[in-house]
Design a protein around this motif. Structure first.
Motif, short mmCIF file in Angstrom:
data_model
loop_
_atom_site.label_atom_id
_atom_site.label_comp_id
_atom_site.label_asym_id
_atom_site.label_seq_id
_atom_site.Cartn_x
_atom_site.Cartn_y
_atom_site.Cartn_z
N VAL A 32 0.86 -1.38 -0.16
CA VAL A 32 0.08 0.00 0.10
C VAL A 32 0.80 1.27 0.08
O VAL A 32 2.01 1.29 0.82
N VAL A 33 0.57 2.15 -0.62
CA VAL A 33 1.22 3.49 -0.97
C VAL A 33 0.11 4.58 -0.65
O VAL A 33 -1.12 4.50 -1.21
N MET A 34 0.34 5.55 0.24
CA MET A 34 -0.61 6.64 0.46
C MET A 34 0.06 7.95 0.24
O MET A 34 1.11 7.97 0.77
N ALA A 35 -0.48 8.68 -0.30
CA ALA A 35 -0.08 10.21 -0.57
C ALA A 35 -0.96 11.13 -0.06
O ALA A 35 -2.21 11.18 -0.32
N ASP A 36 -0.59 12.44 0.59
CA ASP A 36 -1.41 13.38 1.07
C ASP A 36 -0.55 14.68 1.39
O ASP A 36 0.51 14.65 1.69
N PRO A 37 -1.17 15.93 0.96
CA PRO A 37 -0.36 16.98 0.88
C PRO A 37 -0.02 17.63 2.25
O PRO A 37 0.93 18.29 2.52
N ILE A 38 -0.97 17.03 3.18
CA ILE A 38 -0.90 17.66 4.62
C ILE A 38 0.39 17.00 5.35
O ILE A 38 1.21 17.43 5.92
N VAL A 111 3.68 2.58 2.71
CA VAL A 111 4.70 4.01 2.42
C VAL A 111 3.76 5.11 2.25
O VAL A 111 2.91 4.97 1.25
N PHE A 112 4.29 6.23 2.66
CA PHE A 112 3.68 7.15 2.83
C PHE A 112 4.41 8.57 2.31
O PHE A 112 5.50 8.69 2.59
N HIS A 113 3.72 9.07 1.43
CA HIS A 113 4.34 10.42 0.74
C HIS A 113 3.64 11.67 1.20
O HIS A 113 2.34 11.66 1.10
N LYS A 114 4.50 12.78 1.63
CA LYS A 114 3.89 14.11 1.82
C LYS A 114 3.89 14.69 0.30
O LYS A 114 5.08 15.07 -0.17
N GLY A 115 2.94 14.83 -0.34
CA GLY A 115 2.78 15.14 -1.77
C GLY A 115 1.47 14.87 -2.43
O GLY A 115 0.44 14.54 -1.63
N ARG A 116 1.34 15.19 -3.77
CA ARG A 116 0.10 15.31 -4.36
C ARG A 116 0.25 14.23 -5.54
O ARG A 116 1.20 13.89 -6.31
N GLY A 117 -0.89 13.56 -5.81
CA GLY A 117 -0.75 12.45 -6.61
C GLY A 117 -1.77 12.80 -8.13
O GLY A 117 -2.62 13.73 -8.03
N ARG A 118 -1.22 12.46 -8.99
CA ARG A 118 -1.85 12.89 -10.50
C ARG A 118 -2.03 11.56 -11.10
O ARG A 118 -1.13 10.53 -11.22
N ILE A 119 -3.27 11.28 -11.53
CA ILE A 119 -3.67 9.83 -12.08
C ILE A 119 -3.19 10.24 -13.64
O ILE A 119 -3.47 11.07 -14.44
N VAL A 120 -2.36 9.02 -13.97
CA VAL A 120 -1.97 9.09 -15.40
C VAL A 120 -2.92 8.16 -16.35
O VAL A 120 -3.38 8.55 -17.19
N ASP A 121 -3.20 7.15 -15.83
CA ASP A 121 -4.34 6.26 -16.33
C ASP A 121 -5.10 5.41 -15.29
O ASP A 121 -4.87 5.72 -14.30
N GLU A 122 -6.05 4.56 -15.84
CA GLU A 122 -6.89 3.89 -14.75
C GLU A 122 -5.79 3.02 -13.71
O GLU A 122 -6.69 2.64 -12.76
N ARG A 123 -4.70 2.61 -14.21
CA ARG A 123 -3.98 1.94 -12.99
C ARG A 123 -2.65 2.63 -12.65
O ARG A 123 -1.74 2.02 -11.91
N THR A 124 -2.35 3.89 -13.01
CA THR A 124 -1.17 4.44 -12.81
C THR A 124 -1.16 5.85 -12.18
O THR A 124 -2.22 6.40 -12.58
N VAL A 125 -0.75 6.17 -11.19
CA VAL A 125 -0.59 7.16 -10.37
C VAL A 125 0.85 7.77 -10.16
O VAL A 125 1.68 7.07 -9.81
N GLU A 126 1.05 9.05 -10.46
CA GLU A 126 2.35 9.82 -10.46
C GLU A 126 2.29 10.80 -8.97
O GLU A 126 1.08 11.32 -8.92
#
Length: 462
Positions: A32-38, A111-126
């Motif tokens: 599991v990977v989680m991203a949040d700007p806070i 895995v936690f990231h302080k940041g923002r996610g952008r959806i690239v396609d139906e199964r890919t996130v940057e």
């Protein structure tokens, strides 16, 4: 440089809709990977909503205790308010919970990231982190739990108003508002106006509809309006048209009421006109609407079954505790590969307004049941007959709504002290389909207001 990985679940947002699923999935062996700007858990609830606002609210209630002293034969003075110290108490609670959440993250495999996610396609996130690193994840499942933000009226001068973010964020430094105007008579406007009035502010609430708490059972709304009216100036059918800066640096709020243009002065304006979903970048490319809510089924699945949307983003029940509930249902659906039996029962999610007095409700009202042609029997218990309410000289009510055919509880409304605590067992009863007969023969502690549940159930005669 891009770091690329294949994972089981990508989660955008670490609020109530995101992190409960993250931890449950990780404990069951999912990557599991989680991203949040806070950069921490809790979302807006902890950053600027539920928790910090209630820390201020409890401080405001403590200041009102001397108002009851004569009732109990006591004497004393009302304490002065150190606004900076009140905010420091709020900050302390937020910091404590953030430290608690950091420990949760460190103890998990998420895995936690302080940041923002952008959806690239139906199964890919940057994910772009705060430090500028770029990660690309290919996920079997995507949970979009990016929450909501305050809705801003499209009026001239809207930028002169503050939102709940400005009042309750960590490190908030707004001066104490001596003259507050809250635009919006929903729960955010009423709660904030109520607590600030307790702390010494003059507060006015402008509501565009004909009742406070629009859409709520009119009986509950009328009770709360009557209880708040001696303390707050509440103006209904008041459509705000503009905000402008006054010559002395104050604010002038313009509104229309009954076809007449009016204005009111304030040193602080709160924009409390609801919340709107926050959609992650790239989502519309997958066929989702560019704004507004995301449609979900009772397992929080979207039109693309590998994508889930729990929490505020679906608009079904914009409450932290509801988001947590939804997040756990999502985790169950992923772990069961879509064959689980967990679904979200939105009717059993309770809603509480933390004004003084409190109001709360769950399930259906008589009117809502009638629209579905469901015959009901309702019973109302008055606080005026309750021993604990008499001790505090408080008014209020508990109304229970039962389906006539089965006798099961399908709704409840409470107005008065301890409503927030009382609604929880009633939400459980709605969820479990508990009958009037069962509630009639429950032994509730005496002398507590919960006995009113027992009395109201007996009175229906089912």
């Amino acid at each position: 440089m891009v770091t690329e990985s294949n994972i089981d679940v990508m989660i955008l947002g670490a609020g109530g809709g995101g992190y409960p699923a993250a931890f449950r999935l990780a404990r069951n062996g999912k990557s599991v990977v989680m991203a949040d700007p806070i950069g921490n858990l809790g979302g807006d609830c902890l950053a600027e909503g539920c928790v910090p606002s209630k820390a201020v609210r409890e401080a405001s209630l403590a200041r009102t205790w001397p108002d009851k002293y004569p009732l109990f034969g006591l004497r004393g003075t009302k304490p002065d308010v150190d606004w900076r110290a009140v905010l420091a108490h709020k900050d302390r609670v937020q910091a404590l919970r953030y430290a608690q959440h950091r420990a949760q993250i460190e103890e998990s495999s998420v895995v936690f990231h302080k940041g923002r996610g952008r959806i690239v396609d139906e199964r890919t996130v940057e994910v772009t982190t705060e430090g500028g690193e770029l990660y690309r994840y290919h996920a079997k499942h995507l949970i979009v739990a990016t929450g909501s933000r305050p809705r801003i009226l499209p009026i001239p001068g809207a930028e002169l108003a503050h939102t709940s973010h400005d009042f309750f964020r960590l490190g908030a430094d707004l001066p104490f508002p001596r003259r507050l105007v809250a635009i919006g008579g929903g729960y955010i406007g009423l709660e904030t106006a109520s607590m600030l009035q307790n702390l010494g502010a003059e507060a006015t609430v402008l509501e565009v509809t004909g009742q406070i708490l629009p859409g709520v059972d009119p009986k509950i709304a009328r009770f709360l309006h009557s209880a708040l009216a001696p303390r707050l100036r509440i103006l209904l059918d008041a459509r705000v048209t503009a905000i402008e800066r006054g010559v002395a640096g104050d604010r002038l709020v313009h509104y229309e009421q009954a076809g007449e243009a009016k204005s009111i002065e304030a040193d602080c304006v709160l924009m409390a006109t609801g919340r709107e979903p926050v959609l992650p970048e790239g989502l519309p490319m997958l066929g989702f609407p560019p704004k507004g809510t995301i449609a979900v089924d009772d397992r929080l699945r979207t039109m693309q079954p590998q994508i889930y949307a729990p929490g505020d983003i679906n608009g079904r029940s914009m409450l932290f505790h509801s988001a947590v509930y939804q997040s756990l249902v999502v985790a169950d659906d992923i772990l069961s590969e879509g064959r689980g039996n967990k679904t979200v029962d939105f009717q059993s999610v309770p809603f509480t307004v933390f004004t003084e007095p409190e109001v709360a409700w769950v399930g259906q009202t008589e009117a809502e049941a009638a629209q579905e042609n469901v015959p009901t029997v309702a019973s109302t218990y008055s606080y005026r007959t309750d021993s604990r309410a008499q001790i505090f000289d408080e008014d209020g009510l508990i109304e229970l709504v039962f389906e006539k055919k089965t006798g099961r509880l399908i709704g409840a409304q409470i107005a008065g002290i301890e409503a927030a605590q009382l609604i929880a067992p009633l939400a459980l009863a709605v969820r479990a389909g508990t009958t009037a007969g069962t509630l009639s023969y429950m032994a509730f502690p005496h002398p507590m207001i919960s006995e009113g549940i027992n009395h109201a159930a007996r009175a229906v005669g089912l």
